[in-house]
Design a protein around this motif. Sequence first.
Motif, mmCIF file in Angstrom:
data_model
loop_
_atom_site.group_PDB
_atom_site.id
_atom_site.type_symbol
_atom_site.label_atom_id
_atom_site.label_comp_id
_atom_site.label_asym_id
_atom_site.label_seq_id
_atom_site.Cartn_x
_atom_site.Cartn_y
_atom_site.Cartn_z
ATOM 1 N N LEU A 17 6.148 24.386 -20.377
ATOM 2 C CA LEU A 17 7.470 23.535 -20.027
ATOM 3 C C LEU A 17 7.510 23.773 -18.163
ATOM 4 C CD1 LEU A 17 9.026 22.880 -22.968
ATOM 5 C CD2 LEU A 17 6.906 21.571 -22.529
ATOM 6 N N ILE A 18 8.452 25.370 -18.389
ATOM 7 C CA ILE A 18 9.072 25.351 -17.357
ATOM 8 C C ILE A 18 8.157 25.559 -16.026
ATOM 9 C CG2 ILE A 18 10.019 27.277 -15.799
ATOM 10 C CD1 ILE A 18 11.913 27.706 -18.398
ATOM 11 N N CYS A 20 4.844 23.363 -16.014
ATOM 12 C CA CYS A 20 5.226 21.874 -15.467
ATOM 13 C C CYS A 20 5.864 21.422 -14.819
ATOM 14 C CB CYS A 20 4.481 21.072 -16.557
ATOM 15 S SG CYS A 20 2.984 21.450 -18.039
ATOM 16 N N ALA A 21 6.962 22.047 -15.251
ATOM 17 C CA ALA A 21 8.184 20.940 -13.920
ATOM 18 C C ALA A 21 7.994 21.436 -12.511
ATOM 19 C CB ALA A 21 9.804 21.254 -14.851
ATOM 20 N N ALA A 22 7.581 22.591 -12.745
ATOM 21 C CA ALA A 22 7.781 23.912 -11.059
ATOM 22 C C ALA A 22 5.846 22.193 -10.726
ATOM 23 C CB ALA A 22 7.345 24.796 -11.276
ATOM 24 N N VAL A 24 5.232 19.202 -11.182
ATOM 25 C CA VAL A 24 5.984 18.023 -11.398
ATOM 26 C C VAL A 24 6.816 18.128 -10.067
ATOM 27 C CG1 VAL A 24 7.955 16.539 -12.236
ATOM 28 C CG2 VAL A 24 6.009 16.929 -13.437
ATOM 29 N N ILE A 25 7.549 19.250 -9.385
ATOM 30 C CA ILE A 25 8.631 18.690 -8.509
ATOM 31 C C ILE A 25 7.880 18.834 -7.164
ATOM 32 C CG2 ILE A 25 10.340 20.221 -7.552
ATOM 33 C CD1 ILE A 25 11.208 21.549 -10.261
ATOM 34 N N TYR A 42 12.397 21.842 -1.850
ATOM 35 C CA TYR A 42 12.129 20.995 -2.360
ATOM 36 C C TYR A 42 10.916 22.261 -3.064
ATOM 37 C CZ TYR A 42 14.935 17.850 -3.067
ATOM 38 O OH TYR A 42 16.233 16.598 -3.617
ATOM 39 N N SER A 46 10.054 24.233 -6.180
ATOM 40 C CA SER A 46 9.678 24.149 -6.946
ATOM 41 C C SER A 46 8.166 25.942 -7.425
ATOM 42 C CB SER A 46 8.241 23.323 -6.702
ATOM 43 O OG SER A 46 6.590 23.087 -6.857
ATOM 44 N N VAL A 49 10.988 27.908 -9.658
ATOM 45 C CA VAL A 49 10.626 27.225 -10.788
ATOM 46 C C VAL A 49 9.744 27.991 -11.216
ATOM 47 C CG1 VAL A 49 10.996 25.749 -12.485
ATOM 48 C CG2 VAL A 49 12.048 25.741 -10.437
ATOM 49 N N CYS A 50 8.617 28.102 -9.996
ATOM 50 C CA CYS A 50 6.805 28.326 -10.964
ATOM 51 C C CYS A 50 7.211 29.455 -12.030
ATOM 52 C CB CYS A 50 5.901 28.480 -10.155
ATOM 53 S SG CYS A 50 4.371 28.070 -10.113
ATOM 54 N N GLY A 53 8.422 30.037 -15.006
ATOM 55 C CA GLY A 53 7.981 29.927 -15.630
ATOM 56 C C GLY A 53 6.576 30.513 -15.724
#
Length: 64
Positions: A17-18, A20-22, A24-25, A42, A46, A49-50, A53
């Motif tokens: 999920l994390i 995937c959030a990266a 999406v960002i 940004y 990303s 966050v990647c 994750g």
Amino acid sequence: MNAAKLRRRWQKRLGALILCAAIVIAILNELRVLPGGHNELYLALSAAVCGFGLWWLGWLPLTD
């Protein structure tokens, strides 16, 4: 020993999920949807966050 095998199922799901959030960002940054338009900060967020994750998935072990 492989760090991915030591992860529990919920930890792998959280990592996915994390990750995937990266993604999406990064996509929203390219589409200029985020506040401030296209910004390299940004992209750096990303990437951070990647990495977080990937660590939760066990694909980026920070220790042996």
